[in-house]
Design a protein around this motif. Structure first.
Motif, PDB file in Angstrom:
ATOM      1  N   PRO A 142      33.815   9.679 -43.949  1.00  0.00           N
ATOM      2  CA  PRO A 142      34.130   8.561 -43.045  1.00  0.00           C
ATOM      3  C   PRO A 142      35.559   8.682 -42.529  1.00  0.00           C
ATOM      4  CG  PRO A 142      34.244   7.845 -45.323  1.00  0.00           C
ATOM      5  CD  PRO A 142      33.709   9.246 -45.357  1.00  0.00           C
ATOM      6  N   ILE A 143      35.831   7.994 -41.409  1.00  0.00           N
ATOM      7  CA  ILE A 143      37.184   8.047 -40.846  1.00  0.00           C
ATOM      8  C   ILE A 143      37.838   6.673 -40.781  1.00  0.00           C
ATOM      9  CG2 ILE A 143      36.758  10.142 -39.501  1.00  0.00           C
ATOM     10  CD1 ILE A 143      36.372   8.356 -37.038  1.00  0.00           C
ATOM     11  N   ASN A 144      37.117   5.629 -41.197  1.00  0.00           N
ATOM     12  CA  ASN A 144      37.718   4.294 -41.207  1.00  0.00           C
ATOM     13  C   ASN A 144      37.002   3.413 -42.226  1.00  0.00           C
ATOM     14  OD1 ASN A 144      35.332   3.212 -39.844  1.00  0.00           O
ATOM     15  ND2 ASN A 144      36.159   4.148 -37.983  1.00  0.00           N
ATOM     16  N   ALA A 145      37.579   2.244 -42.466  1.00  0.00           N
ATOM     17  CA  ALA A 145      37.037   1.334 -43.476  1.00  0.00           C
ATOM     18  C   ALA A 145      35.658   0.816 -43.094  1.00  0.00           C
ATOM     19  CB  ALA A 145      38.000   0.162 -43.681  1.00  0.00           C
ATOM     20  N   GLN A 146      35.396   0.688 -41.801  1.00  0.00           N
ATOM     21  CA  GLN A 146      34.093   0.191 -41.359  1.00  0.00           C
ATOM     22  C   GLN A 146      32.973   1.154 -41.758  1.00  0.00           C
ATOM     23  OE1 GLN A 146      36.882   0.219 -39.358  1.00  0.00           O
ATOM     24  NE2 GLN A 146      37.198  -1.987 -39.678  1.00  0.00           N
ATOM     25  N   GLU A 147      33.215   2.446 -41.580  1.00  0.00           N
ATOM     26  CA  GLU A 147      32.197   3.430 -41.966  1.00  0.00           C
ATOM     27  C   GLU A 147      32.000   3.451 -43.475  1.00  0.00           C
ATOM     28  OE1 GLU A 147      32.606   6.614 -38.252  1.00  0.00           O
ATOM     29  OE2 GLU A 147      33.354   7.160 -40.245  1.00  0.00           O
ATOM     30  N   VAL A 148      33.082   3.340 -44.214  1.00  0.00           N
ATOM     31  CA  VAL A 148      32.965   3.274 -45.676  1.00  0.00           C
ATOM     32  C   VAL A 148      32.126   2.071 -46.077  1.00  0.00           C
ATOM     33  CG1 VAL A 148      34.216   2.946 -47.841  1.00  0.00           C
ATOM     34  CG2 VAL A 148      35.150   4.458 -46.086  1.00  0.00           C
ATOM     35  N   SER A 149      32.376   0.944 -45.429  1.00  0.00           N
ATOM     36  CA  SER A 149      31.640  -0.287 -45.737  1.00  0.00           C
ATOM     37  C   SER A 149      30.150  -0.131 -45.449  1.00  0.00           C
ATOM     38  CB  SER A 149      32.217  -1.446 -44.920  1.00  0.00           C
ATOM     39  OG  SER A 149      31.518  -2.640 -45.183  1.00  0.00           O
ATOM     40  N   GLN A 150      29.807   0.492 -44.331  1.00  0.00           N
ATOM     41  CA  GLN A 150      28.400   0.695 -43.983  1.00  0.00           C
ATOM     42  C   GLN A 150      27.698   1.588 -45.011  1.00  0.00           C
ATOM     43  OE1 GLN A 150      29.121   2.227 -39.961  1.00  0.00           O
ATOM     44  NE2 GLN A 150      28.021   0.457 -39.119  1.00  0.00           N
ATOM     45  N   ILE A 151      28.375   2.652 -45.404  1.00  0.00           N
ATOM     46  CA  ILE A 151      27.797   3.575 -46.387  1.00  0.00           C
ATOM     47  C   ILE A 151      27.560   2.862 -47.713  1.00  0.00           C
ATOM     48  CG2 ILE A 151      28.235   5.650 -47.768  1.00  0.00           C
ATOM     49  CD1 ILE A 151      29.912   6.655 -45.326  1.00  0.00           C
ATOM     50  N   LEU A 152      28.572   2.138 -48.174  1.00  0.00           N
ATOM     51  CA  LEU A 152      28.458   1.468 -49.468  1.00  0.00           C
ATOM     52  C   LEU A 152      27.426   0.345 -49.438  1.00  0.00           C
ATOM     53  CD1 LEU A 152      32.183   1.301 -50.642  1.00  0.00           C
ATOM     54  CD2 LEU A 152      30.377   2.837 -51.435  1.00  0.00           C
ATOM     55  N   LYS A 153      27.333  -0.345 -48.325  1.00  0.00           N
ATOM     56  CA  LYS A 153      26.338  -1.418 -48.210  1.00  0.00           C
ATOM     57  C   LYS A 153      24.931  -0.855 -48.347  1.00  0.00           C
ATOM     58  CE  LYS A 153      24.798  -5.167 -45.167  1.00  0.00           C
ATOM     59  NZ  LYS A 153      25.024  -5.860 -43.863  1.00  0.00           N
ATOM     60  N   TYR A 154      24.678   0.266 -47.677  1.00  0.00           N
ATOM     61  CA  TYR A 154      23.348   0.877 -47.765  1.00  0.00           C
ATOM     62  C   TYR A 154      23.082   1.415 -49.172  1.00  0.00           C
ATOM     63  CZ  TYR A 154      19.485   4.102 -47.136  1.00  0.00           C
ATOM     64  OH  TYR A 154      18.283   4.757 -47.277  1.00  0.00           O
ATOM     65  N   CYS A 155      24.062   2.116 -49.733  1.00  0.00           N
ATOM     66  CA  CYS A 155      23.878   2.695 -51.070  1.00  0.00           C
ATOM     67  C   CYS A 155      23.662   1.608 -52.116  1.00  0.00           C
ATOM     68  CB  CYS A 155      25.086   3.551 -51.441  1.00  0.00           C
ATOM     69  SG  CYS A 155      25.203   5.101 -50.506  1.00  0.00           S
ATOM     70  N   ASN A 156      24.344   0.493 -51.958  1.00  0.00           N
ATOM     71  CA  ASN A 156      24.169  -0.608 -52.899  1.00  0.00           C
ATOM     72  C   ASN A 156      22.765  -1.202 -52.792  1.00  0.00           C
ATOM     73  OD1 ASN A 156      25.266  -2.655 -54.824  1.00  0.00           O
ATOM     74  ND2 ASN A 156      24.859  -4.035 -53.114  1.00  0.00           N
ATOM     75  N   SER A 157      22.288  -1.355 -51.569  1.00  0.00           N
ATOM     76  CA  SER A 157      20.955  -1.941 -51.372  1.00  0.00           C
ATOM     77  C   SER A 157      19.853  -1.023 -51.884  1.00  0.00           C
ATOM     78  CB  SER A 157      20.730  -2.254 -49.891  1.00  0.00           C
ATOM     79  OG  SER A 157      20.686  -1.060 -49.123  1.00  0.00           O
ATOM     80  N   GLU A 158      20.095   0.299 -51.816  1.00  0.00           N
ATOM     81  CA  GLU A 158      19.083   1.271 -52.244  1.00  0.00           C
ATOM     82  C   GLU A 158      19.330   1.791 -53.663  1.00  0.00           C
ATOM     83  OE1 GLU A 158      16.324   2.310 -50.443  1.00  0.00           O
ATOM     84  OE2 GLU A 158      16.914   0.632 -49.148  1.00  0.00           O
TER      85      GLU A 158
END
Length: 264
Positions: A142-158
């Protein structure tokens, strides 16, 4: 057997005239392993008892079955089997990651439909002293906090396990996967966002290399409150997460005391 007991036995076994008898020895397991691995790179004075100490430590630290006392003591917490509650990655998960990041900022194994082989992933799966090795098949950049947040949100849900990785300079295996966790590398989050020269407040990405930041501030008549041996490759995010010390600690104090805020 504790590390202190192991060292004590080794020191007592040395001749009485040894200068090491009066030395105060305090080594962490990581430092001990490092000194054993790197010892061949350094010469010792004639008549030194250090080689004898290393031999005795090696002998005392190993059982007849070849198991390490120190590893048993300090690695007892390590998981022996993969936790089944975490999901095994699939090509569908990789497809979801592609919604957040372009393929150019992803390393995906051939088993999951990517082009990366074991050699491409090895540097991310192995720690600096080549002791701890994981089996991750996906590295995301990732290159910013928004991308990190999207990745972690998906990984947490799955329920997909992840491990963040900065400069990968630690000596205890904390920045590499234990099994097949998704690696979130901060290598490309390396921009200086702003600098207030009046207050000395610096805003930067977690993946900025410490030495790069120090050189940047030096050009503005300022200095980082942290300096250590790995400054050419360690990331400021890892420094903050571990509250790294270094040779400027006595002057500037704890690194956490210099942190004004975090964006997550």
């Amino acid at each position: 057997m504790s590390l202190q007991h192991t060292l004590s036995r080794a020191l007592k076994a040395l001749p009485r005239h040894s200068a090491l008898k009066s030395a105060s020895v305090c080594l962490t397991p990581a430092l001990l392993r490092f000194s054993q691995i790197r010892s061949a790179s350094y010469s010792t004075p004639a008549g030194s008892k250090l080689p004898v100490l290393r031999q005795r430590l090696s002998a005392l630290n190993t059982t007849k079955s070849g198991n390490s006392f120190i590893n048993k003591r300090y690695m007892a917490h390590a998981a022996k089997t993969r936790d089944p509650k975490f999901k095994q990655l699939t090509a569908a998960d990789v497809g979801k990651f592609e919604e957040f990041l372009p393929k150019s900022r992803m390393l995906v194994s051939q088993e999951l439909g990517g082009s990366a082989d074991a050699k491409d992933l090895e540097g991310f799966n192995t720690d600096w002293i080549d002791k701890y090795k994981g089996k991750s098949q996906v590295v995301l950049f990732p290159i910013n906090a928004q991308e990190v947040s999207q990745i972690l949100k998906y990984c947490n849900s799955e329920k997909i396990a992840v491990v963040p990785q900065g400069g990968n300079t630690d000596l205890v295996g904390a920045s590499v996967p234990v099994f097949d966790e998704v690696i979130i590398s901060l290598q490309k989050m390396n921009k200086v966002r702003s600098l207030d020269q009046d207050s000395g407040a610096l805003v930067c990405d977690a993946g900025c290399v410490l030495e790069v930041l120090d050189n940047y501030l030096a050009d503005h008549g300022l200095t980082m409150p942290l300096d250590l041996g790995a400054k050419g490759s360690c990331h400021i995010g890892g420094n903050v997460s571990t509250n790294a010390g270094g040779i400027r600690y006595l002057k500037y104090g704890s690194l956490h005391g210099s942190v004004l805020g975090l964006e997550a």
